[in-house]
Design a protein around this motif. Structure first.
Motif, PDB file in Angstrom:
ATOM      1  N   HIS A   1      -8.245  -7.758  12.292  1.00  0.00           N
ATOM      2  CA  HIS A   1      -6.923  -8.024  12.872  1.00  0.00           C
ATOM      3  C   HIS A   1      -5.798  -7.676  11.896  1.00  0.00           C
ATOM      4  CE1 HIS A   1      -8.762 -11.186  15.858  1.00  0.00           C
ATOM      5  NE2 HIS A   1      -9.278  -9.985  15.973  1.00  0.00           N
ATOM      6  N   ILE A   2      -6.116  -7.040  10.803  1.00  0.00           N
ATOM      7  CA  ILE A   2      -5.096  -6.675   9.814  1.00  0.00           C
ATOM      8  C   ILE A   2      -4.041  -5.781  10.495  1.00  0.00           C
ATOM      9  CG2 ILE A   2      -6.284  -4.569   8.960  1.00  0.00           C
ATOM     10  CD1 ILE A   2      -5.440  -5.443   6.094  1.00  0.00           C
ATOM     11  N   THR A   3      -2.775  -5.941  10.101  1.00  0.00           N
ATOM     12  CA  THR A   3      -1.724  -5.102  10.691  1.00  0.00           C
ATOM     13  C   THR A   3      -1.562  -3.833   9.847  1.00  0.00           C
ATOM     14  OG1 THR A   3       0.003  -6.098   9.342  1.00  0.00           O
ATOM     15  CG2 THR A   3      -0.456  -7.161  11.471  1.00  0.00           C
ATOM     16  N   THR A   4      -0.879  -2.842  10.432  1.00  0.00           N
ATOM     17  CA  THR A   4      -0.608  -1.604   9.686  1.00  0.00           C
ATOM     18  C   THR A   4       0.203  -1.917   8.438  1.00  0.00           C
ATOM     19  OG1 THR A   4      -0.537  -0.511  11.805  1.00  0.00           O
ATOM     20  CG2 THR A   4       0.287   0.746   9.967  1.00  0.00           C
ATOM     21  N   GLU A   5       1.147  -2.847   8.575  1.00  0.00           N
ATOM     22  CA  GLU A   5       1.996  -3.213   7.419  1.00  0.00           C
ATOM     23  C   GLU A   5       1.120  -3.823   6.318  1.00  0.00           C
ATOM     24  OE1 GLU A   5       2.751  -4.235  10.641  1.00  0.00           O
ATOM     25  OE2 GLU A   5       4.078  -2.489  10.829  1.00  0.00           O
ATOM     26  N   GLU A   6       0.152  -4.641   6.728  1.00  0.00           N
ATOM     27  CA  GLU A   6      -0.726  -5.255   5.711  1.00  0.00           C
ATOM     28  C   GLU A   6      -1.634  -4.211   5.051  1.00  0.00           C
ATOM     29  OE1 GLU A   6      -1.016  -9.822   7.510  1.00  0.00           O
ATOM     30  OE2 GLU A   6      -2.377  -8.285   8.254  1.00  0.00           O
ATOM     31  N   ILE A   7      -2.053  -3.219   5.820  1.00  0.00           N
ATOM     32  CA  ILE A   7      -2.845  -2.137   5.210  1.00  0.00           C
ATOM     33  C   ILE A   7      -1.985  -1.420   4.169  1.00  0.00           C
ATOM     34  CG2 ILE A   7      -3.955   0.107   5.633  1.00  0.00           C
ATOM     35  CD1 ILE A   7      -4.852  -0.978   8.373  1.00  0.00           C
ATOM     36  N   ASP A   8      -0.732  -1.128   4.545  1.00  0.00           N
ATOM     37  CA  ASP A   8       0.168  -0.443   3.601  1.00  0.00           C
ATOM     38  C   ASP A   8       0.415  -1.308   2.366  1.00  0.00           C
ATOM     39  OD1 ASP A   8       0.193   1.641   5.336  1.00  0.00           O
ATOM     40  OD2 ASP A   8       2.106   1.115   6.273  1.00  0.00           O
ATOM     41  N   LEU A   9       0.543  -2.624   2.586  1.00  0.00           N
ATOM     42  CA  LEU A   9       0.709  -3.535   1.448  1.00  0.00           C
ATOM     43  C   LEU A   9      -0.536  -3.471   0.554  1.00  0.00           C
ATOM     44  CD1 LEU A   9       1.952  -5.936  -0.123  1.00  0.00           C
ATOM     45  CD2 LEU A   9       0.974  -7.462   1.604  1.00  0.00           C
ATOM     46  N   GLY A  10      -1.711  -3.480   1.160  1.00  0.00           N
ATOM     47  CA  GLY A  10      -2.959  -3.412   0.401  1.00  0.00           C
ATOM     48  C   GLY A  10      -3.015  -2.142  -0.447  1.00  0.00           C
ATOM     49  N   LEU A  11      -2.590  -1.021   0.152  1.00  0.00           N
ATOM     50  CA  LEU A  11      -2.616   0.246  -0.582  1.00  0.00           C
ATOM     51  C   LEU A  11      -1.622   0.219  -1.747  1.00  0.00           C
ATOM     52  CD1 LEU A  11      -2.837   2.492   2.589  1.00  0.00           C
ATOM     53  CD2 LEU A  11      -4.556   2.456   0.746  1.00  0.00           C
ATOM     54  N   ALA A  12      -0.448  -0.391  -1.510  1.00  0.00           N
ATOM     55  CA  ALA A  12       0.558  -0.486  -2.584  1.00  0.00           C
ATOM     56  C   ALA A  12       0.029  -1.379  -3.704  1.00  0.00           C
ATOM     57  CB  ALA A  12       1.865  -1.036  -2.027  1.00  0.00           C
ATOM     58  N   LEU A  13      -0.636  -2.467  -3.347  1.00  0.00           N
ATOM     59  CA  LEU A  13      -1.177  -3.366  -4.377  1.00  0.00           C
ATOM     60  C   LEU A  13      -2.319  -2.687  -5.143  1.00  0.00           C
ATOM     61  CD1 LEU A  13      -1.170  -6.805  -2.461  1.00  0.00           C
ATOM     62  CD2 LEU A  13       0.448  -6.049  -4.209  1.00  0.00           C
ATOM     63  N   LEU A  14      -3.142  -1.908  -4.441  1.00  0.00           N
ATOM     64  CA  LEU A  14      -4.219  -1.169  -5.128  1.00  0.00           C
ATOM     65  C   LEU A  14      -3.621  -0.181  -6.133  1.00  0.00           C
ATOM     66  CD1 LEU A  14      -6.754  -0.359  -2.255  1.00  0.00           C
ATOM     67  CD2 LEU A  14      -7.273  -1.613  -4.356  1.00  0.00           C
ATOM     68  N   ASP A  15      -2.529   0.464  -5.732  1.00  0.00           N
ATOM     69  CA  ASP A  15      -1.832   1.412  -6.605  1.00  0.00           C
ATOM     70  C   ASP A  15      -1.362   0.687  -7.878  1.00  0.00           C
ATOM     71  OD1 ASP A  15      -0.700   3.725  -7.448  1.00  0.00           O
ATOM     72  OD2 ASP A  15       0.942   3.747  -5.997  1.00  0.00           O
ATOM     73  N   GLN A  16      -0.689  -0.459  -7.675  1.00  0.00           N
ATOM     74  CA  GLN A  16      -0.232  -1.267  -8.830  1.00  0.00           C
ATOM     75  C   GLN A  16      -1.390  -1.679  -9.727  1.00  0.00           C
ATOM     76  OE1 GLN A  16       2.080  -4.908  -8.470  1.00  0.00           O
ATOM     77  NE2 GLN A  16       3.066  -4.062  -6.652  1.00  0.00           N
ATOM     78  N   LEU A  17      -2.472  -2.119  -9.077  1.00  0.00           N
ATOM     79  CA  LEU A  17      -3.658  -2.575  -9.818  1.00  0.00           C
ATOM     80  C   LEU A  17      -4.199  -1.467 -10.707  1.00  0.00           C
ATOM     81  CD1 LEU A  17      -6.352  -4.410  -7.700  1.00  0.00           C
ATOM     82  CD2 LEU A  17      -5.164  -5.191  -9.725  1.00  0.00           C
ATOM     83  N   LEU A  18      -4.308  -0.261 -10.122  1.00  0.00           N
ATOM     84  CA  LEU A  18      -4.851   0.869 -10.885  1.00  0.00           C
ATOM     85  C   LEU A  18      -3.962   1.174 -12.085  1.00  0.00           C
ATOM     86  CD1 LEU A  18      -6.178   3.029  -7.976  1.00  0.00           C
ATOM     87  CD2 LEU A  18      -7.394   2.766 -10.140  1.00  0.00           C
ATOM     88  N   VAL A  19      -2.657   1.188 -11.855  1.00  0.00           N
ATOM     89  CA  VAL A  19      -1.727   1.489 -12.940  1.00  0.00           C
ATOM     90  C   VAL A  19      -1.902   0.464 -14.057  1.00  0.00           C
ATOM     91  CG1 VAL A  19       0.716   1.617 -13.580  1.00  0.00           C
ATOM     92  CG2 VAL A  19      -0.079   2.674 -11.449  1.00  0.00           C
ATOM     93  N   LYS A  20      -1.912  -0.835 -13.674  1.00  0.00           N
ATOM     94  CA  LYS A  20      -2.040  -1.901 -14.678  1.00  0.00           C
ATOM     95  C   LYS A  20      -3.383  -1.840 -15.390  1.00  0.00           C
ATOM     96  CE  LYS A  20       0.991  -5.625 -13.235  1.00  0.00           C
ATOM     97  NZ  LYS A  20       1.172  -7.038 -13.261  1.00  0.00           N
ATOM     98  N   ALA A  21      -4.445  -1.673 -14.622  1.00  0.00           N
ATOM     99  CA  ALA A  21      -5.789  -1.716 -15.217  1.00  0.00           C
ATOM    100  C   ALA A  21      -6.022  -0.532 -16.156  1.00  0.00           C
ATOM    101  CB  ALA A  21      -6.852  -1.749 -14.114  1.00  0.00           C
ATOM    102  N   LYS A  22      -5.447   0.610 -15.822  1.00  0.00           N
ATOM    103  CA  LYS A  22      -5.637   1.795 -16.672  1.00  0.00           C
ATOM    104  C   LYS A  22      -4.920   1.635 -18.008  1.00  0.00           C
ATOM    105  CE  LYS A  22      -4.755   5.016 -13.425  1.00  0.00           C
ATOM    106  NZ  LYS A  22      -4.570   6.369 -12.856  1.00  0.00           N
ATOM    107  N   ARG A  23      -3.832   0.813 -17.998  1.00  0.00           N
ATOM    108  CA  ARG A  23      -3.135   0.552 -19.266  1.00  0.00           C
ATOM    109  C   ARG A  23      -4.023  -0.257 -20.211  1.00  0.00           C
ATOM    110  NH1 ARG A  23       1.749  -1.911 -16.845  1.00  0.00           N
ATOM    111  NH2 ARG A  23       2.751  -0.192 -15.779  1.00  0.00           N
ATOM    112  N   GLY A  24      -5.047  -0.905 -19.641  1.00  0.00           N
ATOM    113  CA  GLY A  24      -6.030  -1.607 -20.465  1.00  0.00           C
ATOM    114  C   GLY A  24      -5.690  -3.059 -20.683  1.00  0.00           C
TER     115      GLY A  24
END
Ligand code: PMP
Length: 463
Positions: A440-463
Motif C-alpha cells: 500500500h506504499i504511495t508513490t510519494e513514499e517510494i520517492d522518499l525511500g529512494l531519496a533516503l537511500l541516496d542519502q544513506l549511500l552518500v553518508k555510508a561511503k564517507r565511512g
C-alpha cells in the motif's frame, strides 16, 4: 505523525534488562545495539522518541498490507468478541472458509483439487509439508533444494535450507541435495539470463543420466529423492529472480522422474510479486504449496500448506497425522480470511506491478549515480539492490552494514526533520538490500525511500 506516540521509554534500562534476561539465540543481536520500536502505522515504525522510520522491508514481507491496517485490525478486534479462542480439535467457521477460499483458488488456477492444513509459523508448515511428502512417497526422506534457498530454522526446515551455518551445531537430519540456482548477476560470464537458466536445468537433468550420477535407479524407475523444494524468487538468498523459462525446465525433469514440486511461498506469496502466488509468473503447477507471513499481515500468526488431494486426502493423511495447539487459531483464521477477501476485491496485480516498476526505475536511476550499486532487479514489489565496491561487482558487505546502521540511527534528513530507514540484508554475500515495502506504499513514499537511500549511500561511503 501518529496521534499518540508512546512516551519515550528508558531504552537504556530496557536494553540492560534484555542483555540480562533475553536469549541472544534469535537474530536481534545481528545489530548492535538492537533497536526498540514503540509504534507503527502504514509504512512507518516509530521509536520511543517519536522518530519516524520508513520501513522498506515490512517484517520480511509479513506486513504486506501496511502496519496497523485498519480493516484487518478491526476484524481481529471483532473476532476477540466473537470467538477469541478454541482448541484446535474443534471447528470454527473462519478456518473452514479460509481453507475453502485457498483451495478453490488453487482449483480454479491449476484444475487440481486439494486441501489446506494450517499451522502457526512458516517453519512449522514446512515441517508439515515434509510429513505430507515423506508420507506420500512411502517414507522417502531425501529432498532437492536450491543453493541460496531458505525454508526456516526448525530442524527439518534447516536441513533443506542451504546454509550449513544453520545446521552445524545440531547434527544431521537428511540434508537436501542443493542444486545451482540461476543467480545471473554472479553467474558465468558471457551467458544470457535465459542461457544460464537452461544451463542450470541441464546440470540438474544430468543427475538422472545414469545410475552412476547418484540419484536415479533406471531399472526400478525410482528416484532416491521425494521432492524438490523451491522458492520461486529466493527471499533470504537476496531476492534473486530466475529467468521465466527456468521452472518449466525443472518441472519437466521432475515429472519425468516422479518427483514432487513443493513451492515455498512464505515470503513471496500474497501479492509481493504482483500475483497471489509468485509461482504463477512461471507457468508451473505445484504439488504442495506452503504459505505464511502476510496471510495475517503479521497479526495473530498463521501459516499453512495446500496439497493436491492425492497427497493429503483423509485416506493418506488421516486424523492425528500432525498437530499443534495453536494451529488454525481463530484470531489467525479470521484475519487470514479477511486478507483473502481484501485481495479478491482490489486489483492488487496492477497496483503492485505499477508501483514496483516505479520503484525499479528509481533504483536504476540511483545506480547511475552510485557505481556501488552493482545490480538492481525486481518483480512487483520484491526488489533488490546489490551493494558492491566501486567496481560494481565485488560484494561490499561492510558498506551495506554501515547503511543499515545509519538508517536505524534515525539521523537522515527529510524536510528539515530527522528520519530513519529500515532495511533488510540478504544474499549469498550478505550484500543485497532486499526491498519489500508495504504493497500500500504511495508513490510519494517510494520517492522518499529512494531519496533516503541516496542519502544513506552518500553518508555510508564517507565511512
Ligand atoms: N520459507 C521462507 C521462504 C521464508 O522466507 C521463511 C521466513 N523468512 C520461512 C520459510 C520460515 O518461516 P518462519 O520464520 O515463519 O518460521
Amino acid at each position: 505523525m501518529p496521534k499518540a506516540v508512546l512516551a519515550a521509554a528508558d531504552d537504556a534500562a530496557l536494553l540492560a534488562d534484555e542483555a540480562r534476561y533475553c536469549s541472544f539465540g534469535d537474530t536481534v543481536h545481528y545489530t548492535e545495539p538492537p533497536k526498540i520500536f514503540a509504534h507503527c502505522e502504514g509504512s512507518y515504525l516509530y521509536d520511543g522518541a517519536g522518530t519516524q522510520f520508513l520501513d522498506l522491508q515490512m517484517w520480511y514481507s509479513a506486513v504486506n498490507f501496511g502496519y496497523a491496517n485498519p480493516r484487518l485490525n478491526d476484524v481481529l478486534k471483532r473476532q476477540i468478541d466473537i470467538l477469541p479462542q478454541v482448541a484446535s480439535q474443534y471447528l470454527h467457521p473462519t478456518k473452514i472458509e479460509l481453507a475453502r477460499t485457498i483451495a478453490q483458488d488453487a482449483e480454479r488456477k491449476w484444475g487440481r483439487k486439494g486441501r489446506v492444513h494450517f499451522n502457526v509459523g512458516g517453519s512449522q508448515s514446512v515441517e508439515d509439508s515434509l510429513k505430507i511428502v515423506r508420507n506420500a512417497c512411502h517414507g522417502k526422506s531425501l529432498m532437492f533444494a536450491f543453493e541460496g534457498g531458505y525454508h526456516g530454522r526448525t530442524l527439518g526446515a534447516s536441513a533443506i535450507t542451504s546454509s550449513y551455518r544453520y545446521r552445524r551445531r545440531y547434527g544431521h537430519f537428511d540434508r537436501a541435495q542443493f542444486i545451482e540456482f540461476p543467480y545471473h548477476f554472479r553467474g558465468p560470464r558471457g551467458m544470457s539470463k535465459e542461457e544460464y537458466g537452461e544451463y542450470c536445468v541441464a546440470k540438474f537433468e544430468r543427475l538422472f543420466e545414469t545410475e552412476y550420477n547418484g540419484v536415479w535407479d533406471p531399472k526400478a524407475g525410482q528416484c532416491e529423492y521425494a521432492a524438490f523444494y523451491i522458492e520461486p524468487i529466493q527471499g533470504t538468498g537476496g531476492y534473486v529472480i530466475p529467468p521465466p523459462n527456468f521452472f518449466t525446465g525443472i518441472k519437466r525433469v521432475l515429472d519425468q522422474h516422479g518427483i514432487l514440486l513443493v513451492v515455498d511461498e512464505i515470503q513471496m506469496g500474497f501479492f509481493r510479486t504482483g500475483k497471489l502466488w509468485a509461482i504463477e509468473h512461471f507457468g508451473v503447477q505445484p504439488d504442495v504449496l506452503v504459505f505464511g507471513k502476510a496471510l495475517t499481515n503479521g497479526l495473530n500468526p498463521l501459516a499453512g500448506v495446500w496439497a493436491r488431494e492425492e497427497l493429503i486426502s483423509p485416506e493418506v493423511f488421516p486424523p492425528g497425522s500432525t498437530h499443534s495447539t495453536f494451529a488454525s487459531n481463530p484470531l489467525g483464521t479470521a484475519v487470514g480470511l479477511e486478507t483473502m477477501k481484501m485481495l479478491a476485491e482490489t486489483d492488487y496485480e496492477s497496483m503492485v506491478m505499477s508501483k514496483g516498476a516505479h520503484f525499479l526505475d528509481g533504483l536504476k536511476d540511483l545506480q547511475k549515480r552510485h557505481p556501488e550499486i552493482g545490480d538492481v532487479d525486481g518483480l512487483g514489489l520484491a526488489l533488490r539492490a546489490e551493494i558492491c565496491e566501486a567496481d560494481g561487482f565485488t560484494p561490499n558487505r561492510k558498506l551495506l552494514d554501515r547503511m543499515v546502521d545509519i538508517g536505524l540511527a534515525g539521523e537522515l534528513e527529510h524536510q528539515g526533520r530527522k528520519m530513519g530507514l529500515v532495511l533488510d540484508v540478504g544474499g549469498y554475500y550478505k550484500n543485497v538490500i532486499t526491498l519489500a515495502p508495504s504493497l500500500h506504499i504511495t508513490t510519494e513514499e517510494i520517492d522518499l525511500g529512494l531519496a533516503l537511500l541516496d542519502q544513506l549511500l552518500v553518508k555510508a561511503k564517507r565511512g
